[in-house]
Design an enzyme around this catalytic site. Structure first.
Site, PDB file in Angstrom:
ATOM      1  N   GLN A 132      -4.779  -1.558   9.964  1.00 13.87           N
ATOM      2  CA  GLN A 132      -4.913  -3.097   8.925  1.00 13.87           C
ATOM      3  C   GLN A 132      -4.856  -3.742   9.720  1.00 13.87           C
ATOM      4  O   GLN A 132      -4.252  -4.008  11.235  1.00 13.87           O
ATOM      5  CB  GLN A 132      -3.241  -2.945   8.513  1.00 13.87           C
ATOM      6  CG  GLN A 132      -2.744  -4.350   7.711  1.00 13.87           C
ATOM      7  CD  GLN A 132      -3.226  -4.302   6.680  1.00 13.87           C
ATOM      8  OE1 GLN A 132      -3.343  -3.733   5.946  1.00 13.87           O
ATOM      9  NE2 GLN A 132      -3.824  -5.318   6.520  1.00 13.87           N
TER      10      GLN A 132
ATOM     11  N   ASP B  26     -10.669   2.600   4.385  1.00 12.58           N
ATOM     12  CA  ASP B  26     -10.942   1.404   4.501  1.00 12.58           C
ATOM     13  C   ASP B  26     -13.240   1.483   5.145  1.00 12.58           C
ATOM     14  O   ASP B  26     -13.178   0.257   4.231  1.00 12.58           O
ATOM     15  CB  ASP B  26     -10.753   0.985   5.504  1.00 12.58           C
ATOM     16  CG  ASP B  26      -9.889  -0.091   5.555  1.00 12.58           C
ATOM     17  OD1 ASP B  26      -9.986  -0.398   3.732  1.00 12.58           O
ATOM     18  OD2 ASP B  26      -9.280  -0.636   6.277  1.00 12.58           O
TER      19      ASP B  26
ATOM     20  N   LYS C  91       0.975  -1.069   0.228  1.00 11.37           N
ATOM     21  CA  LYS C  91       0.086  -0.065  -0.062  1.00 11.37           C
ATOM     22  C   LYS C  91       0.890   1.339  -0.096  1.00 11.37           C
ATOM     23  O   LYS C  91       0.789   2.358  -0.295  1.00 11.37           O
ATOM     24  CB  LYS C  91      -1.281   0.068   0.673  1.00 11.37           C
ATOM     25  CG  LYS C  91      -2.155  -0.992   1.013  1.00 11.37           C
ATOM     26  CD  LYS C  91      -2.497  -0.980   2.346  1.00 11.37           C
ATOM     27  CE  LYS C  91      -3.424  -1.900   2.241  1.00 11.37           C
ATOM     28  NZ  LYS C  91      -4.739  -3.206   3.149  1.00 11.37           N
TER      29      LYS C  91
END
Ligand code: NDP
Length: 286
Positions: free
Chosen positions: A97, A120, A53
């Site tokens: 994450q 997200d 990422k």
């Protein structure tokens, strides 16, 4: 007839070119798009994802910073970091994450993210907006699946869609997005009776189970569009939830693993970061 391969890697590369231009335009307008990524613990797969990422962001002209914290980090310290990032005007997007190490409550931490920076798409606010058909920052994997379908010319309207898996991360949100695009959606899970028969109804079949090659040819309707979300490591190799070769004999389109949904997930994260940056700067969406 062999299925058309939905090449997520190639499609993501096309999207990256668009995003690169959008990031450059934002910079010219005086806005430096910025993504903060928070990683707790030493899960090797999570480190790989975060690395990928951060590298993609750099390639596209998006600033990023990764916060790598030890597994011993307390929940209150982690929440404070998220609150600080949420309050920092230089940060446009925040990604935590998953999974978090045992003892840390992922839901409680995610809900400390400012919803305007929830790239997200997993904050309760974002989930509510998604259900209402108003998501501006949709969760990345489901959004990536919809983008793959769109670019393959697959219109879900009126189609039978079956989603195997009901996680908050993939199964439920992709079901909602398919519903909003007017598919007739069935959501399956571990208690579904006669799963192969339900799956054989699917004109669009999404597998998000986390069990290597579980969906054999017996689950596939002739001519179905098959989207394999699964990422499973078997003998050092990545395989999906679909038994690819026999399924490809029956499907009209199929995503490979790796190189299908995975790259689309990262592309959608970058897109969400630029969307968030525009919104926060009061600029029109790219
Ligand atoms: P979860 O483990 O959270 O959910 C799995 C779902 O599959 C559950 O709803 C579970 O049912 C269902 N399930 C498990 N076993 C069966 C079975 N035998 N029959 C029917 N349903 C079953 O996984 P995620 O949704 O987070 O991820 C799914 C897969 O996608 C994983 O391989 C993951 O690595 C991958 N993934 C890939 C991404 C990408 O970018 N390509 C991103 C995110 C995930 P129940 O609810 O009843 O337990």
């Amino acid at each position: 007839m062999a299925a058309q391969i939905l090449d997520g890697k190639a499609i993501a590369a096309e999207i990256h070119e668009d995003l690169k231009r959008e990031a450059a335009a934002l910079r010219e307008a005086g806005v430096t798009p910025h993504l903060s990524v928070v990683l707790v613990g030493d899960d090797p797969a999570s480190h790989t994802y975060v690395g990928s990422k951060v590298r993609t962001a750099a390639r596209l002209g998006i600033d990023s910073r990764d916060y790598v914290l030890p597994a011993t980090t307390s929940e209150s310290d982690l929440k404070q970091l998220i609150r600080d990032l949420s309050a920092d005007p230089a940060v446009n997007g925040i990604l935590i994450q998953s999974p978090l190490p045992p003892g840390l409550n992922y839901r409680a931490v995610v809900d400390c993210v400012d919803p305007a920076k929830d790239v997200d798409g997993l904050h309760y606010y974002s989930i509510g907006a998604l259900v209402a058909g108003q998501a501006t920052l949709p969760p990345c994997t489901p959004a990536g699946i919809m983008e793959l379908l769109r670019r393959a010319g697959v219109d879900p309207r009126g189609k039978e869609a079956v989603v195997v898996g009901r996680s908050d991360l993939v199964g439920k949100p992709v079901s909602m997005l398919l519903l909003h695009r007017h598919a007739t959606v069935t959501i399956c899970h571990s208690r579904t009776v006669d799963l192969p028969a339900v799956c054989r109804r699917a004109e669009i079949l999404v597998a998000a189970v986390g069990r290597p090659r579980m969906l054999t040819a017996d689950y596939i309707r002739e001519g179905a569009v098959v989207i394999d979300v699964g990422i499973n490591r078997v003998d050092g190799k990545l395989v999906g939830d679909v038994d690819y070769a026999p399924a490809a004999e029956k499907a009209s389109c199929i995503t490979p693993v790796p190189g299908g949904v995975g790259p689309m997930t990262i592309a959608m994260l970058m897109r969400n970061t630029l969307t968030a940056a525009c919104t926060q700067a009061g600029l029109p969406q790219p």
